[in-house]
Design an enzyme around this catalytic site. Structure first.
Site, PDB file in Angstrom:
ATOM      1  N   ASP A   1      -3.941 -10.248   2.713  1.00 62.02           N
ATOM      2  CA  ASP A   1      -4.004 -10.798   1.362  1.00 62.02           C
ATOM      3  C   ASP A   1      -3.651 -12.279   1.284  1.00 62.02           C
ATOM      4  O   ASP A   1      -4.035 -12.953   0.321  1.00 62.02           O
ATOM      5  CB  ASP A   1      -3.067 -10.022   0.429  1.00 62.02           C
ATOM      6  CG  ASP A   1      -3.518  -8.589   0.197  1.00 62.02           C
ATOM      7  OD1 ASP A   1      -4.485  -8.163   0.856  1.00 62.02           O
ATOM      8  OD2 ASP A   1      -2.906  -7.893  -0.629  1.00 62.02           O
TER       9      ASP A   1
ATOM     10  N   CYS B   1      -1.600   1.639  -3.020  1.00 58.01           N
ATOM     11  CA  CYS B   1      -2.599   2.690  -2.807  1.00 58.01           C
ATOM     12  C   CYS B   1      -2.039   4.107  -2.833  1.00 58.01           C
ATOM     13  O   CYS B   1      -2.584   4.987  -3.514  1.00 58.01           O
ATOM     14  CB  CYS B   1      -3.298   2.479  -1.469  1.00 58.01           C
ATOM     15  SG  CYS B   1      -3.713   0.784  -1.079  1.00 58.01           S
TER      16      CYS B   1
ATOM     17  N   GLU C   1     -25.929  13.438  -3.286  1.00 55.89           N
ATOM     18  CA  GLU C   1     -27.358  13.603  -2.992  1.00 55.89           C
ATOM     19  C   GLU C   1     -28.229  12.826  -3.971  1.00 55.89           C
ATOM     20  O   GLU C   1     -29.386  12.500  -3.656  1.00 55.89           O
ATOM     21  CB  GLU C   1     -27.738  15.087  -3.011  1.00 55.89           C
ATOM     22  CG  GLU C   1     -27.823  15.695  -4.384  1.00 55.89           C
ATOM     23  CD  GLU C   1     -28.405  17.108  -4.381  1.00 55.89           C
ATOM     24  OE1 GLU C   1     -29.435  17.321  -3.712  1.00 55.89           O
ATOM     25  OE2 GLU C   1     -27.816  17.978  -5.043  1.00 55.89           O
TER      26      GLU C   1
ATOM     27  N   CYS D   1       0.819  -1.215   0.000  1.00 51.92           N
ATOM     28  CA  CYS D   1       0.000   0.000   0.000  1.00 51.92           C
ATOM     29  C   CYS D   1       0.851   1.263   0.000  1.00 51.92           C
ATOM     30  O   CYS D   1       0.673   2.146  -0.830  1.00 51.92           O
ATOM     31  CB  CYS D   1      -0.933  -0.009   1.205  1.00 51.92           C
ATOM     32  SG  CYS D   1      -1.870   1.517   1.405  1.00 51.92           S
TER      33      CYS D   1
ATOM     34  N   LEU E   1      -6.434  -1.204 -14.760  1.00 55.93           N
ATOM     35  CA  LEU E   1      -7.216  -0.057 -15.226  1.00 55.93           C
ATOM     36  C   LEU E   1      -6.791   1.235 -14.538  1.00 55.93           C
ATOM     37  O   LEU E   1      -6.772   2.305 -15.166  1.00 55.93           O
ATOM     38  CB  LEU E   1      -8.709  -0.314 -15.014  1.00 55.93           C
ATOM     39  CG  LEU E   1      -9.295  -1.509 -15.783  1.00 55.93           C
ATOM     40  CD1 LEU E   1     -10.815  -1.552 -15.626  1.00 55.93           C
ATOM     41  CD2 LEU E   1      -8.918  -1.476 -17.263  1.00 55.93           C
ATOM     42  N   GLU E   2      -6.437   1.153 -13.254  1.00 53.49           N
ATOM     43  CA  GLU E   2      -5.976   2.356 -12.559  1.00 53.49           C
ATOM     44  C   GLU E   2      -4.665   2.862 -13.162  1.00 53.49           C
ATOM     45  O   GLU E   2      -4.499   4.065 -13.396  1.00 53.49           O
ATOM     46  CB  GLU E   2      -5.788   2.060 -11.068  1.00 53.49           C
ATOM     47  CG  GLU E   2      -7.111   1.905 -10.324  1.00 53.49           C
ATOM     48  CD  GLU E   2      -6.942   1.513  -8.866  1.00 53.49           C
ATOM     49  OE1 GLU E   2      -7.877   1.742  -8.071  1.00 53.49           O
ATOM     50  OE2 GLU E   2      -5.874   0.971  -8.510  1.00 53.49           O
TER      51      GLU E   2
ATOM     52  N   LYS F   1      -0.257   5.184  -6.183  1.00 52.38           N
ATOM     53  CA  LYS F   1      -1.321   5.121  -7.202  1.00 52.38           C
ATOM     54  C   LYS F   1      -2.256   6.312  -7.109  1.00 52.38           C
ATOM     55  O   LYS F   1      -2.573   6.966  -8.112  1.00 52.38           O
ATOM     56  CB  LYS F   1      -2.069   3.794  -7.032  1.00 52.38           C
ATOM     57  CG  LYS F   1      -3.302   3.577  -7.904  1.00 52.38           C
ATOM     58  CD  LYS F   1      -4.574   4.125  -7.307  1.00 52.38           C
ATOM     59  CE  LYS F   1      -4.963   3.566  -5.975  1.00 52.38           C
ATOM     60  NZ  LYS F   1      -5.406   2.178  -5.978  1.00 52.38           N
ATOM     61  N   LYS F   2      -2.704   6.614  -5.882  1.00 47.69           N
ATOM     62  CA  LYS F   2      -3.654   7.727  -5.710  1.00 47.69           C
ATOM     63  C   LYS F   2      -3.000   9.057  -6.072  1.00 47.69           C
ATOM     64  O   LYS F   2      -3.646   9.937  -6.654  1.00 47.69           O
ATOM     65  CB  LYS F   2      -4.155   7.746  -4.257  1.00 47.69           C
ATOM     66  CG  LYS F   2      -5.182   8.858  -3.948  1.00 47.69           C
ATOM     67  CD  LYS F   2      -6.544   8.560  -4.528  1.00 47.69           C
ATOM     68  CE  LYS F   2      -7.571   9.652  -4.243  1.00 47.69           C
ATOM     69  NZ  LYS F   2      -7.929   9.781  -2.825  1.00 47.69           N
TER      70      LYS F   2
ATOM     71  N   HIS G   1     -26.989  19.755  -1.113  1.00 53.03           N
ATOM     72  CA  HIS G   1     -27.127  20.286  -2.466  1.00 53.03           C
ATOM     73  C   HIS G   1     -26.128  21.411  -2.724  1.00 53.03           C
ATOM     74  O   HIS G   1     -25.876  22.231  -1.838  1.00 53.03           O
ATOM     75  CB  HIS G   1     -28.554  20.831  -2.640  1.00 53.03           C
ATOM     76  CG  HIS G   1     -28.878  21.237  -4.033  1.00 53.03           C
ATOM     77  ND1 HIS G   1     -29.017  20.329  -5.060  1.00 53.03           N
ATOM     78  CD2 HIS G   1     -29.079  22.472  -4.582  1.00 53.03           C
ATOM     79  CE1 HIS G   1     -29.303  20.987  -6.176  1.00 53.03           C
ATOM     80  NE2 HIS G   1     -29.354  22.293  -5.910  1.00 53.03           N
TER      81      HIS G   1
ATOM     82  N   GLY H   1      -3.914  -6.999 -18.872  1.00 52.16           N
ATOM     83  CA  GLY H   1      -4.784  -7.336 -17.747  1.00 52.16           C
ATOM     84  C   GLY H   1      -5.902  -6.326 -17.636  1.00 52.16           C
ATOM     85  O   GLY H   1      -5.819  -5.221 -18.183  1.00 52.16           O
TER      86      GLY H   1
ATOM     87  N   TYR I   1      -8.397  -4.136 -11.359  1.00 51.15           N
ATOM     88  CA  TYR I   1      -8.429  -2.727 -10.955  1.00 51.15           C
ATOM     89  C   TYR I   1      -7.032  -2.126 -11.020  1.00 51.15           C
ATOM     90  O   TYR I   1      -6.870  -0.945 -11.353  1.00 51.15           O
ATOM     91  CB  TYR I   1      -9.072  -2.561  -9.579  1.00 51.15           C
ATOM     92  CG  TYR I   1      -8.259  -3.039  -8.400  1.00 51.15           C
ATOM     93  CD1 TYR I   1      -7.368  -2.192  -7.766  1.00 51.15           C
ATOM     94  CD2 TYR I   1      -8.399  -4.333  -7.927  1.00 51.15           C
ATOM     95  CE1 TYR I   1      -6.614  -2.625  -6.683  1.00 51.15           C
ATOM     96  CE2 TYR I   1      -7.654  -4.773  -6.846  1.00 51.15           C
ATOM     97  CZ  TYR I   1      -6.757  -3.921  -6.232  1.00 51.15           C
ATOM     98  OH  TYR I   1      -6.010  -4.353  -5.171  1.00 51.15           O
TER      99      TYR I   1
END
Length: 512
Positions: free
Chosen positions: A349, A81, A492, A76, A221-222, A84-85, A487, A215, A218
């Site tokens: 994992d 994570c 919402e 991570c 694709l990320e 990546k983020k 809003h 592949g 996720y």
């Protein structure tokens, strides 16, 4: 004197007598030894130490095939994570720069991205987290050992240093939290020699250039999403379906958006070989299963994202009797994370059937530490764990997919409410919102208990996290409709969803 010599001889035999004596007398070096310094292992070790346990954590990173290595913190922090983020954020900023001009910002000259600048900043942040973890372990008086651990028996761990020195540790309980590493398709010529994985992409000093991502997980694709977002020519090669295990309608919306965003997809394709040309480019040959014909193209980088393998092979598990799933290689664990051997536990994992998600490992590790310290009997609840795929159009979900709900309850026993909406931010920027979608899967009848909630749109993780708490309280469609929305937000729209798929009515949201 002869008796003394015999005693010395017995102690010299790999310290076996010493180890057995410790086990019989109940005295150990530590209350808990944790093998694995990822998010889960660190959480478990720190929690145990706070509860008064004497704890050691062993962490050793085997360099990737390409020689990439990193510090404590696990996947991570170092190659998952966090980086990546951050790279996903870099891509989002590129899109925001384009939107900004519609909002009146004057941006002179062409916009370009510098990989080296981004990579250095991301890597520096990761290194700061490595340091932070070591400081936390020291503050909590957890013994950190940068050595490779393996099992000798149910109370003994053998550590191997980089120089080959062996260190024996005994413990009342042993916890395994070694996680997994990316797989290589070793049967494909050139795959290992010329390819990289997610263990490498975040630590590249130079841009990967034109990239083939093999592949459709996720991870695939990320990575393809942020590579496209920073301006790189990116192709995703998909053998079967995208985002296996996720709701397939939502997966289709994610990939549709990515294609419109600029990512290329090679569907129903299987790679055959990777060859390095004299120019340095990589020539990839693959079979298009729709036509049966072979195709070729050249790339600067080939990123394999075809799944992950548990880090269990070098732990000596079978030698001490820890049972594995022969197919997956993962450890068979009970609800309390115990293995087939007393005093040896495993989670994260490497646990068979466990979600491969950092927050679940952290939570499970803390609960395990509390149980081992006699503080609680609470078990980890692995149901209804929320997650988000950080693709260009983010996808957040919690609970069952539509397919899973049908399989468990039957199609006639569920009701699916849905809506296509347009984020306010997309309007002025004139961005296509045809893949921004909400799906709420409910049990039919009564208050209509919510079985699954799915959302594609901006900030999907932030939206889904809030609604995930409702699942722990038995959220129903009635609860959702009685909630007053904030809003104007995308979230919402979930409180206003009222059109069911069964009705056949148009689910497009109109008005503000």
């Amino acid at each position: 004197m002869a008796a003394l010599c015999r005693v010395r001889h017995r102690w010299k035999r790999t310290n076996c007598i010493q180890l057995i004596t410790r086990n019989l007398t109940g005295t150990f070096d530590y209350d808990l030894v944790v093998i694995g310094g990822g998010s889960g292992g660190l959480a478990c070790s720190k929690e145990a130490a706070q509860l008064g346990q004497k704890v050691a954590v062993l962490d050793y990173v085997e360099p990737s095939v390409k020689g990439t290595k990193w510090g404590i913190g696990g996947t991570c922090v170092n190659v998952g994570c966090i980086p990546k983020k951050l790279m996903h954020q870099a891509a989002l900023l590129g899109t925001a720069l384009k939107d900004a001009q519609k909002y009146g910002w004057q941006i002179p000259g062409p916009i370009s991205h510098n990989w080296s600048t981004m990579a250095e900043a991301v890597q520096n942040h990761v290194r700061s987290l490595n340091w932070g973890h070591r400081v936390q372990l020291q503050d909590k008086e957890v013994k950190y050992l940068n050595i490779k651990g393996s099992l000798v028996d149910e109370h003994t761990v053998k550590g191997l240093t980089r120089t080959g020195k062996e260190i024996m540790l005994t413990a009342k309980n042993i916890v395994i939290a070694t996680g997994g590493r990316p797989k290589y398709p070793t049967h494909i010529p050139g795959a290992v020699e010329h390819g990289i994985t997610s263990d490498d992409i975040f630590w590249l000093k130079e841009s990967p250039g034109k990239t083939l991502v093999v592949g459709a997980s996720y991870v695939a694709l990320e990575c393809a999403g942020f590579l496209t977002g920073i301006g790189l020519d990116t192709t995703v090669m998909v053998r079967s379906i995208p985002l296996r295990g996720f709701d397939q309608q939502m997966a289709g919306l994610v990939t549709d958006y990515m294609e419109a965003y600029g990512t290329k997809f090679s569907w129903r394709s299987v790679p055959k070989s990777v060859d390095k040309l004299s120019s340095g480019a990589l020539q990839v040959t693959w079979t298009d299963e729709q036509t049966g014909k072979d195709q070729r193209d050249t790339f600067d980088s080939v990123l394999w994202a075809i799944g992950r393998a548990p880090e269990t092979k070098t732990l000596g598990l079978e030698k001490v009797g820890v049972k594995l799933n022969k197919e997956s290689g993962k450890i068979l664990v009970a609800a309390d994370e115990s293995t087939s051997v007393p005093n040896i536990y495993a989670f994260g994992d490497i646990g068979e059937g466990r979600p491969e998600l950092t927050p679940t490992a952290i939570k499970a590790g803390k609960l395990l530490a509390r149980r081992l310290a006699g503080q609680t009997n609470e078990l980890m609840n692995y149901d209804n764990v929320a997650t988000t795929v950080f693709t260009p159009l983010e996808y957040g979900c919690v609970g069952l997919s539509e397919e899973e709900a049908e399989g468990r309850h039957g199609k006639d026993s569920i009701e699916v409410y849905h809506a296509f909406y347009k984020p306010l931010e997309f309007t002025v920027a004139e961005r296509d919102a045809s893949q921004c979608y909400i799906k709420v899967v409910c049990k039919r009848g009564g208050d209509q208990r919510i079985l699954g909630l799915h959302f594609t749109g901006p900030n999907a993780g932030e939206v889904t996290q809030g609604f995930a708490m409702g699942f722990q309280c038995g959220a129903t469609l009635t609860h959702l409709k009685e909630t007053v929305g904030i809003h104007p937000t995308c979230a919402e729209e979930l409180t206003k969803v009222n059109v069911s798929k069964r009705s056949g009515l148009d689910a497009t949201v109109t008005g503000c």
